[in-house]
Every structure is written in C-alpha cells, then in structure tokens.
Scaffold this active site. Structure first.
Site, PDB file in Angstrom:
ATOM      1  N   LEU A  13      38.022 -47.953  15.868  1.00  0.00           N
ATOM      2  CA  LEU A  13      38.532 -46.857  15.041  1.00  0.00           C
ATOM      3  C   LEU A  13      37.818 -46.889  13.696  1.00  0.00           C
ATOM      4  CD1 LEU A  13      40.613 -44.570  15.147  1.00  0.00           C
ATOM      5  CD2 LEU A  13      42.184 -46.066  13.969  1.00  0.00           C
ATOM      6  N   HIS A  14      36.694 -46.177  13.616  1.00  0.00           N
ATOM      7  CA  HIS A  14      35.945 -46.118  12.366  1.00  0.00           C
ATOM      8  C   HIS A  14      36.369 -44.879  11.583  1.00  0.00           C
ATOM      9  CE1 HIS A  14      33.260 -43.212  14.366  1.00  0.00           C
ATOM     10  NE2 HIS A  14      33.357 -44.024  15.407  1.00  0.00           N
ATOM     11  N   ALA A  15      35.646 -44.559  10.523  1.00  0.00           N
ATOM     12  CA  ALA A  15      36.075 -43.525   9.574  1.00  0.00           C
ATOM     13  C   ALA A  15      36.336 -42.149  10.182  1.00  0.00           C
ATOM     14  CB  ALA A  15      35.046 -43.401   8.447  1.00  0.00           C
ATOM     15  N   ALA A  18      39.430 -42.021  12.305  1.00  0.00           N
ATOM     16  CA  ALA A  18      40.593 -42.291  11.453  1.00  0.00           C
ATOM     17  C   ALA A  18      41.001 -41.025  10.707  1.00  0.00           C
ATOM     18  CB  ALA A  18      40.279 -43.421  10.470  1.00  0.00           C
ATOM     19  N   TYR A  86      37.325 -38.188  19.926  1.00  0.00           N
ATOM     20  CA  TYR A  86      36.948 -36.899  19.324  1.00  0.00           C
ATOM     21  C   TYR A  86      37.435 -35.693  20.089  1.00  0.00           C
ATOM     22  CZ  TYR A  86      33.939 -40.014  16.758  1.00  0.00           C
ATOM     23  OH  TYR A  86      33.470 -41.035  15.996  1.00  0.00           O
TER      24      TYR A  86
END
Length: 87
Positions: A13-15, A18, A86
C-alpha cells in the site's frame, strides 16, 4: 463491524492507493479505522495509512461504526484485498 484481510497487491500500500483508499473512506458515512502491525490509522488520513507500513502479505483489519459501517468495511477490505487496488 470489522474484517481482517491479507494484502495481496505485490507493491503493498504505497502513496497512490493510500490516496484512493482515503478518498473512498471519506465518502462513506462511517468512522473507519485500519489496523496493521500493531498500529492504528484513520482511514481518511493518507499519512496515517502510510504509517501502517502495509506490504504484500500484511494482515490488515478494517473496522467501522456508523450508518454505513457495513458498506465501509466491505468496500475498503475489498480494495485492500484486491491484487490491483486501482480498480
């Protein structure tokens, strides 16, 4: 209400995901919290979510209360469990 899932996205869970998660959480009428690695975060706060350090294989608990608690838990848990957040 709460649900625990395992993060399946290979990137964790990257930017960007998030931000998507926090945006979706902000549109639901519920108080939503995420728990991982012994830490807690408001699901509407990107920096708090990033602070959980969620990687592929991490167990994440989504907990919510309020009028849309059930929808909130399943929506966010579904996003976290998806291999492609996404969607």
């Amino acid at each position: 209400m709460k649900v625990t899932i395992t993060m399946e996205n290979p990137s964790g869970l990257h930017a960007r995901p998030a931000v998507l998660l926090a945006d979706r959480a902000s549109k639901l009428e519920a108080e939503i919290r995420l728990y991982a690695h012994g830490k807690e975060a408001k699901a509407t706060d990107v920096l708090e979510i990033m602070g959980l350090g969620i990687t592929c294989g991490s167990e994440v608990t989504v907990e919510a209360s309020g009028p849309e608690a059930t929808a909130a838990v399943y929506t966010l848990a579904g996003m976290l469990a998806a291999k492609d957040i996404y969607r």
